[in-house]
Design a protein around this motif. Structure first.
Motif: not given
Length: 440
Positions: A35-43, A61-67, A48-51
Protein backbone atom coordinates in the motif's frame (compact mmCIF):
# COMPACT_ATOMS: atom_id res chain seq x y z
CA UNK A 1 -48.13 14.67 26.09
CA UNK A 2 -45.20 12.51 25.08
CA UNK A 3 -42.42 14.02 23.03
CA UNK A 4 -41.57 12.42 19.70
CA UNK A 5 -38.04 11.07 19.49
CA UNK A 6 -35.76 12.52 16.87
CA UNK A 7 -33.33 10.00 15.42
CA UNK A 8 -29.96 10.86 13.92
CA UNK A 9 -27.18 8.95 12.19
CA UNK A 10 -23.84 8.79 13.97
CA UNK A 11 -20.49 7.49 12.86
CA UNK A 12 -17.75 6.49 15.24
CA UNK A 13 -14.69 4.28 15.33
CA UNK A 14 -13.77 1.32 17.47
CA UNK A 15 -10.21 0.06 17.79
CA UNK A 16 -9.31 -3.46 18.88
CA UNK A 17 -6.08 -5.44 19.10
CA UNK A 18 -5.56 -8.35 16.71
CA UNK A 19 -4.18 -11.72 17.80
CA UNK A 20 -2.00 -12.77 14.85
CA UNK A 21 0.36 -15.66 14.33
CA UNK A 22 3.77 -15.08 12.64
CA UNK A 23 2.49 -16.10 9.21
CA UNK A 24 -0.43 -13.67 9.38
CA UNK A 25 1.87 -10.88 10.57
CA UNK A 26 4.09 -11.39 7.50
CA UNK A 27 1.05 -11.29 5.19
CA UNK A 28 -0.33 -8.04 6.65
CA UNK A 29 3.15 -6.48 6.70
CA UNK A 30 3.47 -7.29 3.00
CA UNK A 31 0.10 -5.68 2.29
CA UNK A 32 1.09 -2.55 4.21
CA UNK A 33 4.36 -2.22 2.30
CA UNK A 34 2.49 -2.74 -0.97
CA UNK A 35 0.00 0.00 0.00
CA UNK A 36 2.86 2.39 0.78
CA UNK A 37 4.57 1.54 -2.51
CA UNK A 38 1.29 2.08 -4.38
CA UNK A 39 1.03 5.55 -2.85
CA UNK A 40 4.60 6.39 -3.87
CA UNK A 41 4.11 5.10 -7.42
CA UNK A 42 0.89 7.07 -7.71
CA UNK A 43 2.65 10.18 -6.41
CA UNK A 44 5.45 9.79 -8.99
CA UNK A 45 2.91 9.26 -11.77
CA UNK A 46 0.92 12.31 -10.73
CA UNK A 47 3.88 14.69 -10.40
CA UNK A 48 5.54 13.60 -13.67
CA UNK A 49 2.36 13.71 -15.73
CA UNK A 50 1.48 17.06 -17.38
CA UNK A 51 -1.45 18.84 -15.80
CA UNK A 52 -3.52 18.52 -18.95
CA UNK A 53 -3.36 14.70 -18.73
CA UNK A 54 -4.01 14.27 -15.02
CA UNK A 55 -7.32 12.57 -14.26
CA UNK A 56 -8.78 9.96 -11.97
CA UNK A 57 -9.26 7.57 -14.86
CA UNK A 58 -5.60 7.85 -15.92
CA UNK A 59 -4.40 7.23 -12.35
CA UNK A 60 -6.68 4.22 -12.00
CA UNK A 61 -5.38 2.78 -15.26
CA UNK A 62 -1.79 3.28 -14.09
CA UNK A 63 -2.46 1.45 -10.81
CA UNK A 64 -4.09 -1.48 -12.58
CA UNK A 65 -1.17 -1.75 -15.01
CA UNK A 66 1.37 -1.63 -12.17
CA UNK A 67 -0.45 -4.43 -10.31
CA UNK A 68 -0.33 -6.60 -13.42
CA UNK A 69 3.38 -6.00 -14.12
CA UNK A 70 4.63 -6.19 -10.50
CA UNK A 71 3.94 -9.42 -8.66
CA UNK A 72 4.53 -8.21 -5.10
CA UNK A 73 1.96 -5.43 -5.55
CA UNK A 74 -0.65 -8.14 -6.05
CA UNK A 75 -0.61 -9.09 -2.37
CA UNK A 76 -2.63 -5.93 -1.75
CA UNK A 77 -6.35 -6.52 -2.37
CA UNK A 78 -7.82 -4.58 -5.30
CA UNK A 79 -10.26 -2.68 -3.08
CA UNK A 80 -7.42 -1.62 -0.78
CA UNK A 81 -5.52 -0.30 -3.80
CA UNK A 82 -8.58 1.70 -4.84
CA UNK A 83 -8.75 3.07 -1.29
CA UNK A 84 -5.16 4.33 -1.67
CA UNK A 85 -6.18 6.13 -4.87
CA UNK A 86 -9.19 7.70 -3.15
CA UNK A 87 -7.08 8.80 -0.17
CA UNK A 88 -4.47 10.33 -2.45
CA UNK A 89 -7.03 12.39 -4.34
CA UNK A 90 -8.58 13.51 -1.05
CA UNK A 91 -5.13 14.64 0.10
CA UNK A 92 -4.82 16.89 -2.96
CA UNK A 93 -8.32 18.22 -2.38
CA UNK A 94 -7.39 19.13 1.19
CA UNK A 95 -4.28 20.85 -0.15
CA UNK A 96 -6.23 22.89 -2.71
CA UNK A 97 -8.72 23.99 -0.06
CA UNK A 98 -5.97 25.06 2.33
CA UNK A 99 -6.52 22.41 5.00
CA UNK A 100 -3.21 20.56 4.56
CA UNK A 101 0.10 20.58 2.73
CA UNK A 102 0.84 18.75 -0.51
CA UNK A 103 1.05 14.94 -0.41
CA UNK A 104 4.62 13.68 -0.08
CA UNK A 105 6.65 10.55 -0.57
CA UNK A 106 6.06 8.00 2.21
CA UNK A 107 9.32 6.77 3.69
CA UNK A 108 9.65 3.23 4.98
CA UNK A 109 10.59 3.94 8.61
CA UNK A 110 8.71 7.20 9.13
CA UNK A 111 5.28 6.14 7.87
CA UNK A 112 2.55 4.42 9.86
CA UNK A 113 1.85 1.01 8.32
CA UNK A 114 -1.83 0.65 7.46
CA UNK A 115 -4.18 -1.19 5.11
CA UNK A 116 -7.74 -0.12 4.25
CA UNK A 117 -10.70 -2.50 4.05
CA UNK A 118 -13.34 -0.21 2.49
CA UNK A 119 -16.19 -2.76 2.33
CA UNK A 120 -17.74 -3.67 5.66
CA UNK A 121 -19.45 -6.77 4.24
CA UNK A 122 -16.04 -8.35 3.59
CA UNK A 123 -15.25 -8.47 7.31
CA UNK A 124 -17.82 -11.12 8.35
CA UNK A 125 -17.40 -10.35 12.04
CA UNK A 126 -18.61 -12.97 14.53
CA UNK A 127 -18.37 -13.17 18.29
CA UNK A 128 -16.63 -16.24 19.68
CA UNK A 129 -17.27 -15.65 23.39
CA UNK A 130 -17.13 -12.88 25.97
CA UNK A 131 -13.52 -11.85 25.35
CA UNK A 132 -12.83 -12.58 21.68
CA UNK A 133 -14.30 -12.06 18.24
CA UNK A 134 -13.36 -13.17 14.72
CA UNK A 135 -12.91 -11.03 11.61
CA UNK A 136 -12.21 -11.95 7.99
CA UNK A 137 -9.24 -10.03 6.56
CA UNK A 138 -8.90 -10.23 2.74
CA UNK A 139 -6.01 -12.46 1.61
CA UNK A 140 -5.13 -13.25 5.25
CA UNK A 141 -8.01 -15.27 6.63
CA UNK A 142 -9.91 -15.42 9.92
CA UNK A 143 -8.23 -13.47 12.71
CA UNK A 144 -9.16 -13.10 16.37
CA UNK A 145 -9.51 -9.69 18.00
CA UNK A 146 -10.29 -8.46 21.51
CA UNK A 147 -14.02 -7.97 22.04
CA UNK A 148 -14.49 -4.89 24.22
CA UNK A 149 -17.63 -3.32 22.70
CA UNK A 150 -20.91 -4.61 21.33
CA UNK A 151 -20.95 -4.25 17.55
CA UNK A 152 -23.90 -4.31 15.10
CA UNK A 153 -23.36 -7.75 13.59
CA UNK A 154 -25.59 -10.63 12.61
CA UNK A 155 -29.31 -10.00 13.13
CA UNK A 156 -28.65 -6.64 14.75
CA UNK A 157 -27.02 -5.31 11.57
CA UNK A 158 -29.40 -3.16 9.52
CA UNK A 159 -29.05 -0.48 6.87
CA UNK A 160 -28.67 2.15 9.60
CA UNK A 161 -26.72 0.14 12.18
CA UNK A 162 -23.80 -1.55 10.52
CA UNK A 163 -20.03 -1.65 10.09
CA UNK A 164 -19.10 0.30 6.96
CA UNK A 165 -15.39 -0.56 6.76
CA UNK A 166 -12.15 -0.87 8.67
CA UNK A 167 -8.47 -0.05 8.62
CA UNK A 168 -5.57 -2.17 9.84
CA UNK A 169 -3.03 -0.04 11.71
CA UNK A 170 0.30 -1.07 13.19
CA UNK A 171 1.92 0.63 16.15
CA UNK A 172 4.65 -0.31 18.61
CA UNK A 173 2.34 -2.79 20.37
CA UNK A 174 1.32 -4.68 17.22
CA UNK A 175 -1.49 -4.72 14.66
CA UNK A 176 -4.93 -3.31 15.45
CA UNK A 177 -8.17 -3.04 13.55
CA UNK A 178 -10.06 0.26 13.53
CA UNK A 179 -13.71 -0.38 12.65
CA UNK A 180 -15.93 2.31 11.14
CA UNK A 181 -19.38 1.93 12.72
CA UNK A 182 -22.59 3.65 11.69
CA UNK A 183 -25.58 3.73 14.03
CA UNK A 184 -28.97 5.40 14.33
CA UNK A 185 -29.58 6.76 17.81
CA UNK A 186 -32.08 9.17 19.35
CA UNK A 187 -30.87 12.76 19.39
CA UNK A 188 -29.79 13.81 22.88
CA UNK A 189 -31.95 16.22 24.81
CA UNK A 190 -30.43 19.59 25.74
CA UNK A 191 -28.13 19.16 28.71
CA UNK A 192 -29.43 20.95 31.80
CA UNK A 193 -26.07 20.96 33.57
CA UNK A 194 -24.13 23.97 34.81
CA UNK A 195 -21.63 26.11 32.93
CA UNK A 196 -17.94 25.56 33.59
CA UNK A 197 -14.72 27.14 32.44
CA UNK A 198 -11.67 24.95 31.97
CA UNK A 199 -8.04 26.04 31.92
CA UNK A 200 -5.46 23.54 30.67
CA UNK A 201 -2.19 23.79 32.59
CA UNK A 202 1.04 22.00 33.34
CA UNK A 203 1.02 21.75 37.12
CA UNK A 204 -2.74 21.20 37.18
CA UNK A 205 -3.85 19.40 33.99
CA UNK A 206 -7.47 20.61 33.97
CA UNK A 207 -8.55 23.39 36.32
CA UNK A 208 -12.31 23.96 36.53
CA UNK A 209 -13.95 27.23 37.50
CA UNK A 210 -16.08 25.59 40.21
CA UNK A 211 -13.04 24.04 41.92
CA UNK A 212 -13.67 20.48 40.70
CA UNK A 213 -10.14 20.18 39.33
CA UNK A 214 -9.02 17.11 37.40
CA UNK A 215 -5.51 15.89 38.19
CA UNK A 216 -3.85 12.66 37.09
CA UNK A 217 -1.57 12.65 40.15
CA UNK A 218 1.67 12.61 38.17
CA UNK A 219 4.00 15.57 38.78
CA UNK A 220 5.22 17.26 35.59
CA UNK A 221 8.69 17.89 37.02
CA UNK A 222 11.27 15.97 39.03
CA UNK A 223 12.88 17.07 42.29
CA UNK A 224 15.72 18.77 40.41
CA UNK A 225 13.24 20.91 38.43
CA UNK A 226 13.63 19.12 35.09
CA UNK A 227 10.62 17.92 33.12
CA UNK A 228 9.56 14.31 33.66
CA UNK A 229 8.94 13.00 30.16
CA UNK A 230 8.19 9.47 31.45
CA UNK A 231 5.64 10.34 34.13
CA UNK A 232 3.16 7.75 32.88
CA UNK A 233 5.61 4.91 33.59
CA UNK A 234 6.26 3.35 36.98
CA UNK A 235 9.70 3.10 38.59
CA UNK A 236 10.57 -0.30 37.09
CA UNK A 237 9.49 0.78 33.62
CA UNK A 238 11.53 3.98 33.89
CA UNK A 239 14.59 1.97 34.86
CA UNK A 240 14.01 -0.39 31.94
CA UNK A 241 13.62 2.55 29.56
CA UNK A 242 16.84 4.13 30.78
CA UNK A 243 18.68 0.84 30.32
CA UNK A 244 17.37 0.46 26.76
CA UNK A 245 18.26 4.03 25.83
CA UNK A 246 21.80 3.54 27.09
CA UNK A 247 22.08 0.29 25.15
CA UNK A 248 20.84 1.99 21.98
CA UNK A 249 23.34 4.84 22.41
CA UNK A 250 26.16 2.33 22.99
CA UNK A 251 25.32 0.30 19.89
CA UNK A 252 24.82 3.39 17.79
CA UNK A 253 28.34 4.52 18.67
CA UNK A 254 29.81 1.63 16.71
CA UNK A 255 28.05 2.59 13.47
CA UNK A 256 30.19 4.18 10.80
CA UNK A 257 29.02 6.92 8.49
CA UNK A 258 26.71 5.49 5.84
CA UNK A 259 26.49 2.07 7.50
CA UNK A 260 23.06 0.44 7.85
CA UNK A 261 21.51 0.05 11.28
CA UNK A 262 21.94 -3.44 12.71
CA UNK A 263 19.06 -5.73 13.60
CA UNK A 264 20.00 -5.59 17.28
CA UNK A 265 19.75 -1.82 17.29
CA UNK A 266 16.40 -1.97 15.51
CA UNK A 267 15.21 -4.45 18.13
CA UNK A 268 16.28 -2.09 20.92
CA UNK A 269 14.44 0.77 19.23
CA UNK A 270 11.31 -1.39 19.04
CA UNK A 271 11.50 -2.10 22.77
CA UNK A 272 11.77 1.63 23.48
CA UNK A 273 8.76 2.32 21.24
CA UNK A 274 6.72 -0.25 23.15
CA UNK A 275 7.34 1.49 26.46
CA UNK A 276 6.55 4.86 24.91
CA UNK A 277 3.32 3.48 23.42
CA UNK A 278 2.32 2.04 26.79
CA UNK A 279 2.77 5.44 28.42
CA UNK A 280 0.74 7.14 25.70
CA UNK A 281 -2.11 4.67 26.12
CA UNK A 282 -2.31 5.42 29.82
CA UNK A 283 -2.40 9.16 29.11
CA UNK A 284 -5.14 8.78 26.47
CA UNK A 285 -7.14 6.53 28.79
CA UNK A 286 -7.05 9.21 31.52
CA UNK A 287 -8.13 11.84 29.00
CA UNK A 288 -11.07 9.71 27.84
CA UNK A 289 -12.32 9.03 31.35
CA UNK A 290 -11.92 12.64 32.45
CA UNK A 291 -13.56 14.24 29.41
CA UNK A 292 -16.46 11.77 29.57
CA UNK A 293 -17.11 12.68 33.21
CA UNK A 294 -17.01 16.41 32.37
CA UNK A 295 -19.39 16.00 29.40
CA UNK A 296 -21.88 14.10 31.55
CA UNK A 297 -21.82 16.61 34.41
CA UNK A 298 -21.77 19.98 32.65
CA UNK A 299 -24.03 21.35 29.95
CA UNK A 300 -21.76 24.16 28.72
CA UNK A 301 -17.99 23.82 28.62
CA UNK A 302 -15.79 26.84 27.88
CA UNK A 303 -12.10 26.58 26.98
CA UNK A 304 -9.39 28.86 25.62
CA UNK A 305 -8.48 29.23 21.96
CA UNK A 306 -4.83 28.23 22.34
CA UNK A 307 -2.15 28.40 19.65
CA UNK A 308 -0.19 25.42 20.94
CA UNK A 309 2.28 25.44 18.03
CA UNK A 310 3.34 28.97 18.87
CA UNK A 311 3.48 28.21 22.59
CA UNK A 312 5.93 25.34 22.11
CA UNK A 313 8.40 27.15 19.86
CA UNK A 314 12.04 26.92 20.87
CA UNK A 315 13.69 29.87 22.63
CA UNK A 316 17.12 29.07 21.21
CA UNK A 317 17.17 32.12 18.93
CA UNK A 318 19.97 32.78 16.45
CA UNK A 319 23.74 33.20 16.63
CA UNK A 320 23.39 36.98 16.49
CA UNK A 321 20.56 37.06 19.04
CA UNK A 322 20.74 33.96 21.24
CA UNK A 323 17.75 33.15 23.41
CA UNK A 324 17.47 33.25 27.18
CA UNK A 325 16.50 30.43 29.55
CA UNK A 326 16.63 27.94 26.69
CA UNK A 327 16.79 24.87 28.94
CA UNK A 328 13.83 25.99 31.05
CA UNK A 329 11.77 26.78 27.96
CA UNK A 330 12.66 23.40 26.48
CA UNK A 331 11.39 21.63 29.60
CA UNK A 332 8.18 23.68 29.56
CA UNK A 333 7.61 22.85 25.88
CA UNK A 334 8.05 19.16 26.65
CA UNK A 335 5.55 19.35 29.50
CA UNK A 336 3.00 21.14 27.29
CA UNK A 337 3.37 18.54 24.56
CA UNK A 338 2.91 15.70 27.06
CA UNK A 339 -0.37 17.08 28.36
CA UNK A 340 -1.81 17.06 24.78
CA UNK A 341 -4.21 19.96 25.26
CA UNK A 342 -5.44 19.80 21.68
CA UNK A 343 -6.48 16.17 22.05
CA UNK A 344 -8.37 17.01 25.24
CA UNK A 345 -10.33 19.78 23.49
CA UNK A 346 -11.13 17.45 20.59
CA UNK A 347 -12.53 14.85 22.98
CA UNK A 348 -14.59 17.45 24.80
CA UNK A 349 -16.01 18.72 21.50
CA UNK A 350 -17.61 15.49 20.35
CA UNK A 351 -18.47 14.19 23.83
CA UNK A 352 -20.38 17.31 24.86
CA UNK A 353 -22.33 17.11 21.61
CA UNK A 354 -23.09 13.44 22.23
CA UNK A 355 -24.53 14.27 25.68
CA UNK A 356 -26.54 17.27 24.51
CA UNK A 357 -24.10 19.93 25.71
CA UNK A 358 -21.96 22.46 23.90
CA UNK A 359 -18.33 23.53 23.77
CA UNK A 360 -17.30 27.17 23.35
CA UNK A 361 -13.94 28.88 22.95
CA UNK A 362 -12.90 32.32 24.17
CA UNK A 363 -9.78 34.40 23.44
CA UNK A 364 -6.79 33.31 25.50
CA UNK A 365 -4.84 36.60 26.01
CA UNK A 366 -5.04 37.96 29.55
CA UNK A 367 -6.87 35.09 31.24
CA UNK A 368 -3.89 34.10 33.39
CA UNK A 369 -2.79 37.65 34.36
CA UNK A 370 -6.21 39.11 35.21
CA UNK A 371 -7.62 38.72 38.72
CA UNK A 372 -10.90 36.80 38.72
CA UNK A 373 -12.11 38.61 41.85
CA UNK A 374 -11.62 42.30 41.08
CA UNK A 375 -11.12 42.11 37.30
CA UNK A 376 -7.90 44.15 37.19
CA UNK A 377 -4.58 43.13 35.63
CA UNK A 378 -1.75 44.18 37.91
CA UNK A 379 1.91 43.47 37.07
CA UNK A 380 3.53 40.93 39.38
CA UNK A 381 0.32 39.15 40.36
CA UNK A 382 1.32 35.91 38.67
CA UNK A 383 3.90 34.64 41.16
CA UNK A 384 4.62 31.30 39.47
CA UNK A 385 3.02 28.60 37.38
CA UNK A 386 0.88 27.55 40.37
CA UNK A 387 0.30 30.71 42.48
CA UNK A 388 -1.63 33.92 41.80
CA UNK A 389 -1.68 36.82 44.28
CA UNK A 390 -3.51 39.98 43.22
CA UNK A 391 -1.38 43.08 43.70
CA UNK A 392 -4.33 45.45 43.37
CA UNK A 393 -4.83 47.62 46.43
CA UNK A 394 -7.97 46.60 48.24
CA UNK A 395 -8.22 43.12 46.70
CA UNK A 396 -5.31 40.84 47.61
CA UNK A 397 -7.06 37.68 46.42
CA UNK A 398 -4.76 34.66 46.24
CA UNK A 399 -5.21 31.15 44.96
CA UNK A 400 -4.24 28.65 42.33
CA UNK A 401 -3.21 30.37 39.09
CA UNK A 402 -4.98 27.82 36.87
CA UNK A 403 -8.19 28.11 38.93
CA UNK A 404 -8.02 31.88 38.53
CA UNK A 405 -7.68 31.49 34.75
CA UNK A 406 -10.62 29.07 34.62
CA UNK A 407 -12.86 31.61 36.35
CA UNK A 408 -11.77 34.29 33.87
CA UNK A 409 -12.54 31.96 30.96
CA UNK A 410 -16.08 31.37 32.18
CA UNK A 411 -16.56 35.11 32.79
CA UNK A 412 -15.50 35.92 29.21
CA UNK A 413 -18.12 33.51 27.89
CA UNK A 414 -20.85 34.96 30.09
CA UNK A 415 -19.97 38.46 28.89
CA UNK A 416 -20.43 37.34 25.29
CA UNK A 417 -16.82 37.03 24.11
CA UNK A 418 -17.23 33.74 22.29
CA UNK A 419 -15.33 32.81 19.13
CA UNK A 420 -16.87 31.89 15.81
CA UNK A 421 -15.04 28.68 14.76
CA UNK A 422 -15.14 29.49 11.03
CA UNK A 423 -13.90 33.06 11.25
CA UNK A 424 -11.72 32.59 14.35
CA UNK A 425 -12.61 36.00 15.77
CA UNK A 426 -14.43 37.23 18.84
CA UNK A 427 -18.11 38.00 18.60
CA UNK A 428 -19.81 40.02 21.31
CA UNK A 429 -23.25 38.64 22.09
CA UNK A 430 -23.90 40.94 25.03
CA UNK A 431 -27.48 41.09 26.36
CA UNK A 432 -29.24 44.45 26.20
CA UNK A 433 -28.47 46.60 29.20
CA UNK A 434 -25.32 44.71 30.23
CA UNK A 435 -22.14 46.79 30.21
CA UNK A 436 -18.76 45.18 29.42
CA UNK A 437 -17.49 45.69 32.98
CA UNK A 438 -14.52 43.65 34.11
CA UNK A 439 -15.50 43.59 37.80
CA UNK A 440 -17.20 40.39 38.98
Amino acid sequence: MSEELVWETRQFGHRARLALDPAQIRLIDAQAHAARATWNLLHDFWTMTPKCRRSLKAADTAIRQARKETDWLGVLPAQAAQAVLKTYFQAWKNCFEGRADEPNFKARFRTVMSVDIPQGRDLNITRVHRRWGMVQIPKVGRVRFRWTKDLPIGKRATSGNRITGARLVKDALGWHIALRVQSIEPAPKPHQGDEVGIDAGVNLPLALSDGNHQDHGRPPRLLDGTADRDKWLNADEKAELLRLERRAAHRKGFLKRGEKTSRRLHHTYDQIKQLRARAKRRAVDWQHQTTTAIARQYGTVVVEQLQITNMTKSARGTIEEPGKNVAQKSGLNRSISQEAWGRTVTMLAYKTTRHGGSLHKVPAPGTSQCCSMCGFTTPGSRKSQALFVCKNTGCGWSGNADHNAARNILHLYRMGHALIPAAGRAVVRRPRGVKPATAR
